[in-house]
Design a protein around this motif. Structure first.
Motif, PDB file in Angstrom:
ATOM      1  N   ASN A   1       0.956  -1.197  -0.082  1.00 27.07           N
ATOM      2  CA  ASN A   1       0.131  -0.022   0.167  1.00 27.07           C
ATOM      3  C   ASN A   1       0.832   1.078   0.057  1.00 27.07           C
ATOM      4  OD1 ASN A   1      -1.275   2.289   1.217  1.00 27.07           O
ATOM      5  ND2 ASN A   1      -3.076   0.664   1.231  1.00 27.07           N
ATOM      6  N   GLU A   2       0.824   2.074  -0.970  1.00 23.75           N
ATOM      7  CA  GLU A   2       1.816   3.192  -1.080  1.00 23.75           C
ATOM      8  C   GLU A   2       1.644   4.103   0.052  1.00 23.75           C
ATOM      9  OE1 GLU A   2       2.500   6.723  -4.426  1.00 23.75           O
ATOM     10  OE2 GLU A   2       1.125   5.281  -5.096  1.00 23.75           O
ATOM     11  N   ILE A   3       0.534   4.661   0.479  1.00 28.31           N
ATOM     12  CA  ILE A   3       0.681   5.696   1.585  1.00 28.31           C
ATOM     13  C   ILE A   3       1.241   4.799   2.896  1.00 28.31           C
ATOM     14  CG2 ILE A   3      -1.876   4.967   2.298  1.00 28.31           C
ATOM     15  CD1 ILE A   3      -0.070   8.513   2.604  1.00 28.31           C
ATOM     16  N   LEU A   4       0.461   3.737   3.195  1.00 28.53           N
ATOM     17  CA  LEU A   4       1.085   2.878   4.315  1.00 28.53           C
ATOM     18  C   LEU A   4       2.524   2.780   4.263  1.00 28.53           C
ATOM     19  CD1 LEU A   4       0.241   1.562   6.895  1.00 28.53           C
ATOM     20  CD2 LEU A   4      -0.297  -0.560   5.484  1.00 28.53           C
ATOM     21  N   SER A   5       3.166   2.547   3.117  1.00 30.59           N
ATOM     22  CA  SER A   5       4.785   2.483   2.954  1.00 30.59           C
ATOM     23  C   SER A   5       5.370   3.566   3.214  1.00 30.59           C
ATOM     24  CB  SER A   5       4.866   1.896   1.581  1.00 30.59           C
ATOM     25  OG  SER A   5       6.254   1.696   1.406  1.00 30.59           O
ATOM     26  N   VAL A   6       4.797   4.684   2.710  1.00 32.78           N
ATOM     27  CA  VAL A   6       5.512   6.016   3.049  1.00 32.78           C
ATOM     28  C   VAL A   6       5.490   6.372   4.440  1.00 32.78           C
ATOM     29  CG1 VAL A   6       5.322   8.525   2.732  1.00 32.78           C
ATOM     30  CG2 VAL A   6       5.013   6.894   0.602  1.00 32.78           C
ATOM     31  N   VAL A   7       4.377   6.265   5.146  1.00 30.21           N
ATOM     32  CA  VAL A   7       4.183   6.581   6.650  1.00 30.21           C
ATOM     33  C   VAL A   7       5.169   5.523   7.646  1.00 30.21           C
ATOM     34  CG1 VAL A   7       2.692   6.788   8.492  1.00 30.21           C
ATOM     35  CG2 VAL A   7       1.896   7.421   6.179  1.00 30.21           C
ATOM     36  N   ASN A   8       5.029   4.351   6.968  1.00 28.77           N
ATOM     37  CA  ASN A   8       5.711   3.323   7.793  1.00 28.77           C
ATOM     38  C   ASN A   8       7.322   3.697   7.812  1.00 28.77           C
ATOM     39  OD1 ASN A   8       3.556   2.035   8.777  1.00 28.77           O
ATOM     40  ND2 ASN A   8       3.616   0.305   7.522  1.00 28.77           N
TER      41      ASN A   8
END
Length: 325
Positions: free
Chosen positions: A30-37
């Motif tokens: 997941n793109e947004i999850l990857s960025v935040v993580n």
């Protein structure tokens, strides 16, 4: 003062395995999850909780894959709780950098926190230990209970040290005691070893929180990554101020209680409460209580043989009491 890296030395091999697997726990398609993580992973702290887990395991027996998974699960749960705490407290800075809710707003922060909590429980299941899973799942309830209890106590100005300790046992010490007890359980330690390490973790957590509370009165924002007096502005009466209120009398006590009751937390009034706590000996009293608890913690480790692992546990407690951020 001895460094965390020196304290980690007896379990450096465990940290190599931990770091490899912990990073994978943050991976997502997941793109947004990857960025935040990636942002969260890049701002990880000193990793005190896995350190306690590894030292507690290894002082009982050789560490296992279950030990590594236990440490990862607990660090993920801790990370999730910090994200949720920042949302609840409207905190926009964590360790000197912007919090997740400050950068991505509350909706995404809540969902990321939920994701990490779920990931924590999934990895806890990999230990194949009902006892470990039971303690970790129950921990989530304890942390929430502690936060709610603190909110309730904030409405009651006439609180006492017993209630204060009850809050920090639930919201801070519970996590540390689960780290130490589950570390022991992961290597099939006996009942006495598990119980003594659970006690050590609980006392460690109490000292950790008292030290954090002291910082709110005597440190600087640059040192601790949050504004000084922040606890006071949130209506939290921690040990230094609690002690000052309990020994003050007459109009001196009444004028400071009035500020707290009316929640009139202007910069002038926050500074006034800080000075009051310091001048009444609140900082010295809090330090004394930490030293009292430290002596109790030393006794919990009497059943273990002297050596590098026991030494590291005691040094870690000393480091927490002496740390400056």
């Amino acid at each position: 003062m001895i460094s965390i890296e020196q304290i980690k030395d007896p379990v450096k091999e465990e940290f190599i395995k931990f770091d490899e697997s912990f990073k994978k726990a943050f991976e997502s398609k997941n793109e947004i999850l990857s960025v935040v993580n990636n942002y969260i992973y890049g701002n990880k702290g000193k990793q005190i909780r896995p350190l306690l887990t590894f030292l507690s395991a290894k002082i009982c027996n050789q560490t296992t894959d279950s030990t590594i998974n236990t440490a990862i699960s607990l660090e993920l749960l801790h990370t999730a709780s910090l994200i949720h705490d920042d949302i609840v407290d409207d905190t926009f800075e964590r360790r000197g950098k912007e919090s997740v809710n400050a950068l991505w707003k509350n909706k995404i922060a809540v969902l990321v926190g939920d994701y990490l909590l779920s990931q924590s429980l999934y990895i806890a299941g990999k230990t194949r230990s009902i006892d470990i899973l039971d303690r970790i799942t129950n921990l989530g309830k304890e942390l929430s209970d502690g936060e709610l209890l603190q909110i309730t106590n904030a409405k009651n100005i006439e609180t006492d040290e017993v209630k204060y300790l009850e809050v920090i046992r639930k919201k801070t010490a519970a996590l540390f005691s689960v780290c130490t007890s589950c570390g022991a359980i992961s290597v099939n330690a006996n009942k006495d070893q598990v119980e003594k390490l659970n006690e050590f973790g609980n006392i460690y957590g109490i000292c950790f929180q008292i030290k954090d509370d002291i910082f709110d009165y005597v440190s600087t924002e640059k040192e601790i990554g949050k504004p000084v007096g922040n606890d006071i502005r949130e209506g939290k009466i921690t040990l230094p101020l609690l002690y000052a209120l309990n020994i003050a009398q007459g109009t001196e006590k009444e004028e400071h209680i009035k500020i707290l009751k009316e929640k009139d937390f202007s910069k002038e009034n926050v500074d006034k409460l800080i000075r009051f706590a310091i001048e009444k000996g609140g900082i010295e009293y809090a330090k004394k209580r930490m030293n009292d608890f430290q002596q109790e913690a030393v006794k919990t480790l009497d059943i273990f043989a002297d050596g590098p692992l026991k030494q590291s546990l005691l040094l870690l407690l000393q480091h927490t009491i002496e740390r400056n951020k």
